[in-house]
Design a protein around this motif. Structure first.
Motif, PDB file in Angstrom:
ATOM      1  N   GLY A 159     -34.514   7.699  -8.318  1.00 26.43           N
ATOM      2  CA  GLY A 159     -34.565   7.623  -9.780  1.00 26.43           C
ATOM      3  C   GLY A 159     -33.275   7.175 -10.414  1.00 26.43           C
ATOM      4  N   ALA A 160     -32.285   6.807  -9.625  1.00 25.96           N
ATOM      5  CA  ALA A 160     -31.012   6.355 -10.183  1.00 25.96           C
ATOM      6  C   ALA A 160     -31.136   4.945 -10.745  1.00 25.96           C
ATOM      7  CB  ALA A 160     -29.932   6.386  -9.106  1.00 25.96           C
ATOM      8  N   ARG A 161     -30.284   4.626 -11.704  1.00 25.66           N
ATOM      9  CA  ARG A 161     -30.175   3.248 -12.172  1.00 25.66           C
ATOM     10  C   ARG A 161     -29.428   2.438 -11.118  1.00 25.66           C
ATOM     11  NH1 ARG A 161     -29.442   5.246 -17.753  1.00 25.66           N
ATOM     12  NH2 ARG A 161     -31.092   4.323 -19.040  1.00 25.66           N
ATOM     13  N   VAL A 162     -30.006   1.320 -10.724  1.00 28.50           N
ATOM     14  CA  VAL A 162     -29.385   0.461  -9.717  1.00 28.50           C
ATOM     15  C   VAL A 162     -29.340  -0.962 -10.251  1.00 28.50           C
ATOM     16  CG1 VAL A 162     -29.553  -0.483  -7.384  1.00 28.50           C
ATOM     17  CG2 VAL A 162     -30.134   1.911  -7.803  1.00 28.50           C
ATOM     18  N   THR A 163     -28.190  -1.594 -10.142  1.00 29.81           N
ATOM     19  CA  THR A 163     -28.070  -3.002 -10.473  1.00 29.81           C
ATOM     20  C   THR A 163     -27.515  -3.741  -9.268  1.00 29.81           C
ATOM     21  OG1 THR A 163     -27.006  -4.614 -11.931  1.00 29.81           O
ATOM     22  CG2 THR A 163     -25.797  -2.597 -11.532  1.00 29.81           C
ATOM     23  N   PHE A 164     -28.079  -4.915  -8.994  1.00 27.92           N
ATOM     24  CA  PHE A 164     -27.633  -5.740  -7.877  1.00 27.92           C
ATOM     25  C   PHE A 164     -26.763  -6.888  -8.389  1.00 27.92           C
ATOM     26  CE2 PHE A 164     -31.383  -4.721  -4.811  1.00 27.92           C
ATOM     27  CZ  PHE A 164     -30.769  -3.538  -4.456  1.00 27.92           C
ATOM     28  N   SER A 165     -25.863  -7.329  -7.536  1.00 27.26           N
ATOM     29  CA  SER A 165     -24.954  -8.415  -7.909  1.00 27.26           C
ATOM     30  C   SER A 165     -24.416  -9.078  -6.655  1.00 27.26           C
ATOM     31  CB  SER A 165     -23.802  -7.864  -8.759  1.00 27.26           C
ATOM     32  OG  SER A 165     -23.138  -6.807  -8.087  1.00 27.26           O
ATOM     33  N   SER A 166     -23.607 -10.113  -6.865  1.00 24.99           N
ATOM     34  CA  SER A 166     -23.135 -10.915  -5.739  1.00 24.99           C
ATOM     35  C   SER A 166     -21.776 -10.487  -5.211  1.00 24.99           C
ATOM     36  CB  SER A 166     -23.041 -12.385  -6.164  1.00 24.99           C
ATOM     37  OG  SER A 166     -22.027 -12.558  -7.155  1.00 24.99           O
ATOM     38  N   ASP A 167     -20.919  -9.971  -6.079  1.00 25.93           N
ATOM     39  CA  ASP A 167     -19.497  -9.792  -5.757  1.00 25.93           C
ATOM     40  C   ASP A 167     -18.888 -11.120  -5.319  1.00 25.93           C
ATOM     41  OD1 ASP A 167     -17.091  -8.495  -5.621  1.00 25.93           O
ATOM     42  OD2 ASP A 167     -17.488  -7.459  -3.745  1.00 25.93           O
ATOM     43  N   TRP A 168     -19.340 -12.209  -5.940  1.00 25.68           N
ATOM     44  CA  TRP A 168     -18.717 -13.507  -5.688  1.00 25.68           C
ATOM     45  C   TRP A 168     -17.208 -13.374  -5.855  1.00 25.68           C
ATOM     46  CZ3 TRP A 168     -19.000 -18.335  -4.049  1.00 25.68           C
ATOM     47  CH2 TRP A 168     -18.156 -19.301  -4.597  1.00 25.68           C
ATOM     48  N   GLN A 169     -16.381 -13.916  -4.951  1.00 20.76           N
ATOM     49  CA  GLN A 169     -16.818 -14.712  -3.852  1.00 20.76           C
ATOM     50  C   GLN A 169     -16.756 -13.989  -2.509  1.00 20.76           C
ATOM     51  OE1 GLN A 169     -13.855 -14.065  -3.071  1.00 20.76           O
ATOM     52  NE2 GLN A 169     -12.506 -15.757  -2.645  1.00 20.76           N
ATOM     53  N   VAL A 170     -16.804 -12.666  -2.538  1.00 18.39           N
ATOM     54  CA  VAL A 170     -16.971 -11.919  -1.289  1.00 18.39           C
ATOM     55  C   VAL A 170     -18.307 -12.290  -0.653  1.00 18.39           C
ATOM     56  CG1 VAL A 170     -17.138  -9.621  -0.256  1.00 18.39           C
ATOM     57  CG2 VAL A 170     -15.546 -10.043  -2.137  1.00 18.39           C
ATOM     58  N   GLY A 171     -19.348 -12.384  -1.463  1.00 16.44           N
ATOM     59  CA  GLY A 171     -20.646 -12.857  -1.009  1.00 16.44           C
ATOM     60  C   GLY A 171     -21.042 -14.088  -1.797  1.00 16.44           C
ATOM     61  N   GLU A 172     -22.015 -14.821  -1.306  1.00 15.67           N
ATOM     62  CA  GLU A 172     -22.490 -16.008  -2.009  1.00 15.67           C
ATOM     63  C   GLU A 172     -23.005 -15.626  -3.394  1.00 15.67           C
ATOM     64  OE1 GLU A 172     -23.447 -16.497   2.414  1.00 15.67           O
ATOM     65  OE2 GLU A 172     -23.476 -14.904   0.915  1.00 15.67           O
ATOM     66  N   MET A 173     -22.807 -16.502  -4.368  1.00 17.80           N
ATOM     67  CA  MET A 173     -23.241 -16.192  -5.719  1.00 17.80           C
ATOM     68  C   MET A 173     -24.757 -16.260  -5.872  1.00 17.80           C
ATOM     69  SD  MET A 173     -22.132 -17.759  -9.432  1.00 17.80           S
ATOM     70  CE  MET A 173     -20.406 -17.913  -9.061  1.00 17.80           C
ATOM     71  N   ASP A 174     -25.424 -17.087  -5.107  1.00 16.33           N
ATOM     72  CA  ASP A 174     -26.867 -17.303  -5.230  1.00 16.33           C
ATOM     73  C   ASP A 174     -27.613 -15.976  -5.084  1.00 16.33           C
ATOM     74  OD1 ASP A 174     -29.514 -18.037  -5.084  1.00 16.33           O
ATOM     75  OD2 ASP A 174     -29.215 -19.619  -3.593  1.00 16.33           O
ATOM     76  N   PRO A 175     -28.300 -15.509  -6.140  1.00  9.82           N
ATOM     77  CA  PRO A 175     -29.001 -14.222  -6.034  1.00  9.82           C
ATOM     78  C   PRO A 175     -30.103 -14.231  -4.987  1.00  9.82           C
ATOM     79  CG  PRO A 175     -29.575 -15.352  -8.077  1.00  9.82           C
ATOM     80  CD  PRO A 175     -28.427 -16.101  -7.484  1.00  9.82           C
ATOM     81  N   LEU A 176     -30.640 -15.402  -4.640  1.00  7.37           N
ATOM     82  CA  LEU A 176     -31.687 -15.433  -3.620  1.00  7.37           C
ATOM     83  C   LEU A 176     -31.150 -15.076  -2.248  1.00  7.37           C
ATOM     84  CD1 LEU A 176     -33.821 -18.509  -4.741  1.00  7.37           C
ATOM     85  CD2 LEU A 176     -34.133 -16.080  -5.278  1.00  7.37           C
ATOM     86  N   VAL A 177     -29.860 -15.295  -2.016  1.00 11.46           N
ATOM     87  CA  VAL A 177     -29.246 -14.820  -0.774  1.00 11.46           C
ATOM     88  C   VAL A 177     -29.229 -13.286  -0.777  1.00 11.46           C
ATOM     89  CG1 VAL A 177     -27.144 -14.795   0.618  1.00 11.46           C
ATOM     90  CG2 VAL A 177     -27.872 -16.906  -0.492  1.00 11.46           C
ATOM     91  N   GLY A 178     -28.900 -12.698  -1.917  1.00 11.23           N
ATOM     92  CA  GLY A 178     -28.937 -11.243  -2.028  1.00 11.23           C
ATOM     93  C   GLY A 178     -30.346 -10.694  -1.907  1.00 11.23           C
ATOM     94  N   VAL A 179     -31.332 -11.402  -2.480  1.00 11.50           N
ATOM     95  CA  VAL A 179     -32.730 -10.994  -2.353  1.00 11.50           C
ATOM     96  C   VAL A 179     -33.130 -10.950  -0.884  1.00 11.50           C
ATOM     97  CG1 VAL A 179     -35.111 -11.737  -2.773  1.00 11.50           C
ATOM     98  CG2 VAL A 179     -33.452 -11.768  -4.647  1.00 11.50           C
ATOM     99  N   TYR A 180     -32.805 -12.005  -0.159  1.00  8.17           N
ATOM    100  CA  TYR A 180     -33.103 -12.057   1.270  1.00  8.17           C
ATOM    101  C   TYR A 180     -32.440 -10.884   2.007  1.00  8.17           C
ATOM    102  CZ  TYR A 180     -32.742 -13.586   6.136  1.00  8.17           C
ATOM    103  OH  TYR A 180     -32.785 -13.629   7.500  1.00  8.17           O
ATOM    104  N   ALA A 181     -31.180 -10.611   1.704  1.00  5.94           N
ATOM    105  CA  ALA A 181     -30.462  -9.528   2.377  1.00  5.94           C
ATOM    106  C   ALA A 181     -31.094  -8.171   2.083  1.00  5.94           C
ATOM    107  CB  ALA A 181     -28.993  -9.541   1.959  1.00  5.94           C
ATOM    108  N   ALA A 182     -31.489  -7.951   0.830  1.00  4.71           N
ATOM    109  CA  ALA A 182     -32.114  -6.680   0.472  1.00  4.71           C
ATOM    110  C   ALA A 182     -33.443  -6.487   1.194  1.00  4.71           C
ATOM    111  CB  ALA A 182     -32.323  -6.605  -1.039  1.00  4.71           C
TER     112      ALA A 182
END
Length: 573
Positions: free
Chosen positions: A428-451
């Protein structure tokens, strides 16, 4: 009455609980004016035929270091696994650019040398000029001996932007510098970097902002949070506004060095009051550090590091002092987003938020904890109980980034504490996803795949599978979750009548795809306030997209300026 633009002929995921899906969406001016069936859709001055594609709210990348994007003039070591390749790239570039007095590189992996941290000796023979290398997370720097000599480190001198590591056997500096990012963004640290390292000149930093915002538009990001802006660099965003470069809505969080006093907090308040803010740029959040990072053993852990008995890292301040600082920031009304990666750092932050609520009463502050990489099980329910936002980066959980150093430092017995975003959402916590560019790729679809996979980008080595997420909850964390994290859920984050028309048209229906297929998709159209900031197909009166971003894995260039031409001498977590 006709709408300006009608999107129809595809799937529209609104994330509005009252109407989760729609067949058509109308935009008038900068607002959404119709959401519903295609049959009931109003007339439109212009119609975007989706042809089966997916529309979602625009992505809110709530932790994106615009100031640390790839430098066009730096050698890229992104994903380079071999010391030989590091040496080769630096040597080749130095040889072909004899006019440059510094060679700089970015994004080195901690594991590029097996079993230990890199050091100056690893760079002997590449060039006789100074070499300055940042790690992929920006928390450490790797220098060669000429660089240490130039900076005075070999003679025992101090630097304001980090802590040089000393070999306990010889008493000499090794060439490795820790605590870089927290020190580099202080007033003194940034001033020294701008004086000594050409990559940190104001013009070079400004170019990183512009390049990063351009990339954000191309990958579907309509709101971006720069999580750590030094007061001295706020004017770079004003320049971007003057020059028409602020495309995505930008929120800047001001960096608060842990040792700063009340005078500094007064300066933050003054900056927020005096800096022009508008629909594309705003201030407000404050960034703190509870600890550092796990890879160099500097994050604060409740138990010893698996491969360093007797060592648990450290908190950024003595715990009671950190809590005192947090309570004061809360009393002043700031929304605080705190970097915490180790389980002790996370617990200290939760304890401090709880102390602030006891001292000042509960309010809807939505203080955030950023990264949440290693979470003690008993602390997971506290996020929902205390109203804390978990600001997490799915890409960080990929073995591409954490196999080796991170996994070995934490130890397999604690891998079940790693990036528990599914458990966090289900609590039930609030969760927001992000890239931490440029530690990770900026493309959110890369993050979607990882999740969805918790695997490498090639699909291998998936781990901690119980924390994988489905597509819908992942996209919600990237859109609605991002709006909620910064109190903007009444205006963006959903596709709802009256809301700002911030949306993305993806190149295909992501809901009909396997994760590997999603990785091959892109944003066809990125819209902010009804206007296109990226239009790959020229559908919305926007010019078709130019070529994509430069390949960050390329050899890059040097960060140095020509000798005698040091103009400008006066970038996760």
């Amino acid at each position: 009455m006709a709408v300006d633009t009608l999107y129809t002929g595809g799937r529209i995921r609104t994330f509005d609980p009252a109407q989760p899906w729609a067949e058509a969406l109308g935009v008038t001016g900068d607002r959404i004016s119709y959401v519903g069936s295609a049959a009931d859709a109003p007339a439109a001055r212009r119609t975007i035929q989706l042809e089966g594609r997916l529309v979602t709210p625009g992505v809110a990348d709530t932790h994106n270091h615009l100031l640390l994007g790839f430098d066009d003039l730096a050698v890229s070591l992104d994903q380079v696994q071999s010391l030989d390749v590091v040496r080769q790239r630096i040597a080749e570039f130095a040889e072909t650019h004899p006019e440059l007095d510094w060679i700089c590189a970015e994004n080195a992996l901690y594991s590029v040398v097996e079993g230990r941290r890199p050091n100056a000796d690893d760079l002997v023979g590449t060039t006789d000029r100074p070499v300055f290398i940042t790690t992929y997370d920006q928390h450490s720097v790797w220098l060669n001996r000429p660089a240490m000599a130039k900076l005075g480190i070999l003679n025992g001198g101090d630097i304001a932007w980090g802590n040089p590591e000393i070999d306990p056997t010889t008493g000499e500096p090794t060439g490795w510098v820790t605590d870089f990012y927290t020190s580099a963004m202080t007033i003194d640290g940034l001033a020294e970097l701008q004086r000594d390292i050409p990559m940190y000149s104001p013009d070079r930093r400004y170019n990183k902002i512009v390049n990063s915002l351009d990339m954000a538009a191309r990958v579907g990001i309509t709101t971006v949070v720069e999580p750590q802006v030094p007061l001295a660099e706020l004017d770079l965003f004003a320049r971007a506004e003057r020059e028409g470069k602020l495309t995505s809505r930008t929120i800047a969080a001001i960096y608060h060095p842990v040792g700063a006093d009340g005078d500094f907090r007064s300066r933050i308040t003054e900056a927020i009051r005096e800096t022009p803010q508008h629909e594309r740029f705003s201030l407000g959040p404050v960034k703190l550090y509870a600890d550092d990072v796990i890879e160099p053993h500097t994050a604060a852990m409740l138990e010893d590091y698996a491969n360093r008995p007797g060592h648990r890292g450290h908190t950024s301040l003595e715990p009671t002092e950190f809590t005192k600082l947090f309570v004061e920031l809360d009393r002043l009304g700031y929304q605080v987003h705190t970097h915490a990666t180790g389980d002790w750092g996370i617990r200290l932050t939760l304890d401090s938020i709880e102390a602030a609520q006891r001292a000042g009463g509960a309010r809807d502050a939505r203080h955030g904890i950023v990264h949440v990489e290693c979470l003690a099980p008993e602390d997971l329910p506290r996020f929902a109980e205390l109203g804390v936002v978990a600001a997490m980066q799915p890409r960080h959980s990929s073995p591409d980034l954490v196999a080796g150093t991170w996994m070995e430092n934490v130890g397999e017995a604690r891998w079940d504490r790693a990036w528990r975003y599914r458990s966090m959402i289900e609590s039930g916590a609030r969760v927001t996803f992000s890239s931490d560019w440029q530690v990770g790729e900026m493309d959110p679809l890369v993050g979607v795949y990882a999740a969805m996979t918790r695997a490498r980008l090639d699909g291998s080595d998936a781990w901690t599978l119980g924390e994988r997420l489905d597509l819908d909850r992942t996209l919600e964390a990237y859109t609605k979750g991002g709006a909620e994290a910064f109190h903007r859920e009444d205006a963006v984050g959903m596709l709802k009548t009256g809301y700002l028309a911030d949306l993305v048209v993806w190149s295909g229906d992501l809901y009909g795809m396997e994760p590997a297929e999603i990785l091959e998709q892109s944003a066809d159209l990125t819209v902010v306030g009804g206007s296109p900031i990226h239009d790959a197909r020229g559908e919305l009166d926007g010019s078709a997209a130019a070529a994509g971003a430069k390949d960050p894995g390329g050899a890059g260039q040097s960060c140095g300026e020509p000798v005698g031409d040091h103009h400008g001498h006066s970038h996760s977590h």
